[in-house]
Enzyme design. Structure first.
Site, PDB file in Angstrom:
ATOM      1  N   HIS A 126       3.020  -9.381  -3.974  1.00  0.00           N
ATOM      2  CA  HIS A 126       2.609 -10.556  -4.765  1.00  0.00           C
ATOM      3  C   HIS A 126       3.042 -10.271  -6.397  1.00  0.00           C
ATOM      4  O   HIS A 126       4.133  -9.564  -6.674  1.00  0.00           O
ATOM      5  CB  HIS A 126       0.934 -10.598  -4.645  1.00  0.00           C
ATOM      6  CG  HIS A 126       0.525 -10.556  -3.263  1.00  0.00           C
ATOM      7  ND1 HIS A 126       0.924 -11.496  -2.347  1.00  0.00           N
ATOM      8  CD2 HIS A 126      -0.211  -9.479  -2.735  1.00  0.00           C
ATOM      9  CE1 HIS A 126       0.287 -10.929  -1.169  1.00  0.00           C
ATOM     10  NE2 HIS A 126      -0.352  -9.937  -1.340  1.00  0.00           N
ATOM     11  N   GLU A 163      -4.892  -7.622  -6.707  1.00  0.00           N
ATOM     12  CA  GLU A 163      -4.177  -6.888  -5.648  1.00  0.00           C
ATOM     13  C   GLU A 163      -2.701  -6.596  -6.544  1.00  0.00           C
ATOM     14  O   GLU A 163      -2.134  -5.801  -6.575  1.00  0.00           O
ATOM     15  CB  GLU A 163      -3.895  -7.765  -4.536  1.00  0.00           C
ATOM     16  CG  GLU A 163      -2.943  -6.819  -3.515  1.00  0.00           C
ATOM     17  CD  GLU A 163      -2.702  -7.618  -2.106  1.00  0.00           C
ATOM     18  OE1 GLU A 163      -1.944  -6.971  -1.382  1.00  0.00           O
ATOM     19  OE2 GLU A 163      -3.460  -8.668  -2.120  1.00  0.00           O
ATOM     20  N   HIS A 218       0.251  -2.846  -0.888  1.00  0.00           N
ATOM     21  CA  HIS A 218      -0.586  -3.731  -0.868  1.00  0.00           C
ATOM     22  C   HIS A 218      -1.937  -3.131  -0.844  1.00  0.00           C
ATOM     23  O   HIS A 218      -2.039  -2.127  -0.620  1.00  0.00           O
ATOM     24  CB  HIS A 218      -0.474  -4.685   0.528  1.00  0.00           C
ATOM     25  CG  HIS A 218       0.698  -5.523   0.519  1.00  0.00           C
ATOM     26  ND1 HIS A 218       0.667  -6.861  -0.034  1.00  0.00           N
ATOM     27  CD2 HIS A 218       2.304  -5.445   0.699  1.00  0.00           C
ATOM     28  CE1 HIS A 218       2.127  -7.612   0.045  1.00  0.00           C
ATOM     29  NE2 HIS A 218       2.886  -6.636   0.518  1.00  0.00           N
ATOM     30  N   GLU A 300      -1.217  -0.926   3.413  1.00  0.00           N
ATOM     31  CA  GLU A 300      -2.461  -1.611   2.775  1.00  0.00           C
ATOM     32  C   GLU A 300      -3.506  -0.346   2.198  1.00  0.00           C
ATOM     33  O   GLU A 300      -3.910   0.499   3.178  1.00  0.00           O
ATOM     34  CB  GLU A 300      -3.273  -2.378   3.858  1.00  0.00           C
ATOM     35  CG  GLU A 300      -2.401  -3.614   4.344  1.00  0.00           C
ATOM     36  CD  GLU A 300      -2.415  -4.701   3.314  1.00  0.00           C
ATOM     37  OE1 GLU A 300      -3.093  -4.652   2.328  1.00  0.00           O
ATOM     38  OE2 GLU A 300      -1.811  -5.882   3.726  1.00  0.00           O
TER      39      GLU A 300
END
Length: 336
Positions: A126, A163, A218, A300
């Protein structure tokens, strides 16, 4: 269902036990020690300055050297940090792994410059500015199998730590560790653009760099009570512009090594809600994986929506451990 795996690390032959021999030879042996020590110091000085000798030989010799208790300068493995469980033995909790624990090799001092010539692309998931560019990130891009949004804003903790901020911080820490190992490191974005890049461009960046490894960082946004990390591996996809068949096996190797080192360095357990306790998940719906032509995985690092995981993810100390775990997994993979 993901198959059960054993987390692995680089091979290592531990030093043999010392032998205590007393008798007429003692004086003769003692006389040889100063000369041998001087020779070792000269060899070590040459090795640290980029002299001859293989990586494995230099690592092993350093581990066996008299009085050697610290890692080589610039090593990502210096001064072991206690894990979240409060231990410093380098072993993951026994309940978190279904296979053998990570090899003791990753406890060896890493050799500065051992990854010279290797290229690693780090993809911080992101972008902190994505939320201000909804029209741009919502436009559809081709991910090989179908069309999906360019990107998303990502998730955040309940207290508002995003995040995107987390991934960029870990990526920068990871870059420093890998550069200390001699690798050439590229980031898909470094806070130097107002939004994006889109997922297809993220894949192209790794491909164009001819990266030896790509890791996309992430943090998840699942329900409270869902805890732990998981590594996402590419499925075998052959459709349209997507063809991951050549990278499935090396990507799994990369992912398993990262998972094993992440357990050890952070003390975190594999996800209790994805991957069946293996810490691994195979997916064929992510453009960043589908369009990659080089070994690539996602990690993650935890669940931002769980208060216990969030306490870790918002800790700079823990983020350094996370970066170290990912780094050591990459180093293990690239050394083979």
């Amino acid at each position: 269902m993901v198959a059960d795996v054993s987390y692995v690390g680089p091979d290592f032959d531990p030093p043999g036990p010392r032998r205590s021999r007393r008798g007429p030879m003692t004086v003769a042996i003692a006389a040889l020690v100063p000369g041998a020590l001087v020779g070792w110091l000269v060899w070590q000085a040459v090795g640290d300055s980029g002299g001859g000798g293989s990586t494995s030989a230099r690592s092993t010799a350093s581990a066996r050297a008299p009085g050697s208790s610290s890692a080589a300068p610039g090593s990502s493995s210096t001064a072991r940090t206690p894990t979240a469980s409060g231990t410093d033995d380098g072993k993951p909790p026994s309940s978190t792994l279904s296979g053998p624990a990570t090899s003791a090799a990753s406890d060896l001092p890493a050799v500065a410059g051992s990854l010279k010539g290797k290229v690693v692309v780090i993809d911080p998931g992101h972008n902190p500015g994505n939320f201000q560019h909804s029209a741009d990130i919502n436009r559809k891009v081709n991910i090989g199998t179908n069309w999906k949004e360019c990107d998303t804003t990502g998730t955040s903790t309940n207290a508002g730590y995003s995040e995107a901020r987390f991934t960029l911080d870990v990526a920068r820490r990871l870059r420093t560790l890998l550069q200390q190992e001699g690798a050439t490191v590229k980031l898909t974005q470094d806070g130097d653009r107002s939004w994006g890049p889109c997922v297809d461009e993220r894949a192209r960046i790794g491909n164009s760099a001819h990266a030896d490894a790509v890791v996309s960082i992430h943090a998840d946004g699942s329900a409270a009570g869902n805890r732990g990390f998981h590594v996402i591996l590419p499925a075998s996809v052959h459709s349209g512009a997507a063809d991951t068949r050549a990278i499935v096996a090396p990507s799994r190797d990369l992912g398993e090594r990262i998972a094993g080192n992440f357990v050890r360095d952070t003390g975190s357990a594999p996800s209790n809600y994805i991957g069946g306790g293996t810490g691994l998940d195979v997916r064929g719906d992510l453009g960043g994986l589908n369009l990659s032509t080089v070994p690539k995985v996602f990690i993650e690092c935890g669940n931002m929506r769980d208060s216990k995981d969030a306490a870790l993810l918002t800790s700079g100390v823990w983020r350094q451990k996370a970066a170290r775990g990912i780094s050591e997994g990459i180093v293990s993979f690239l050394r083979g």
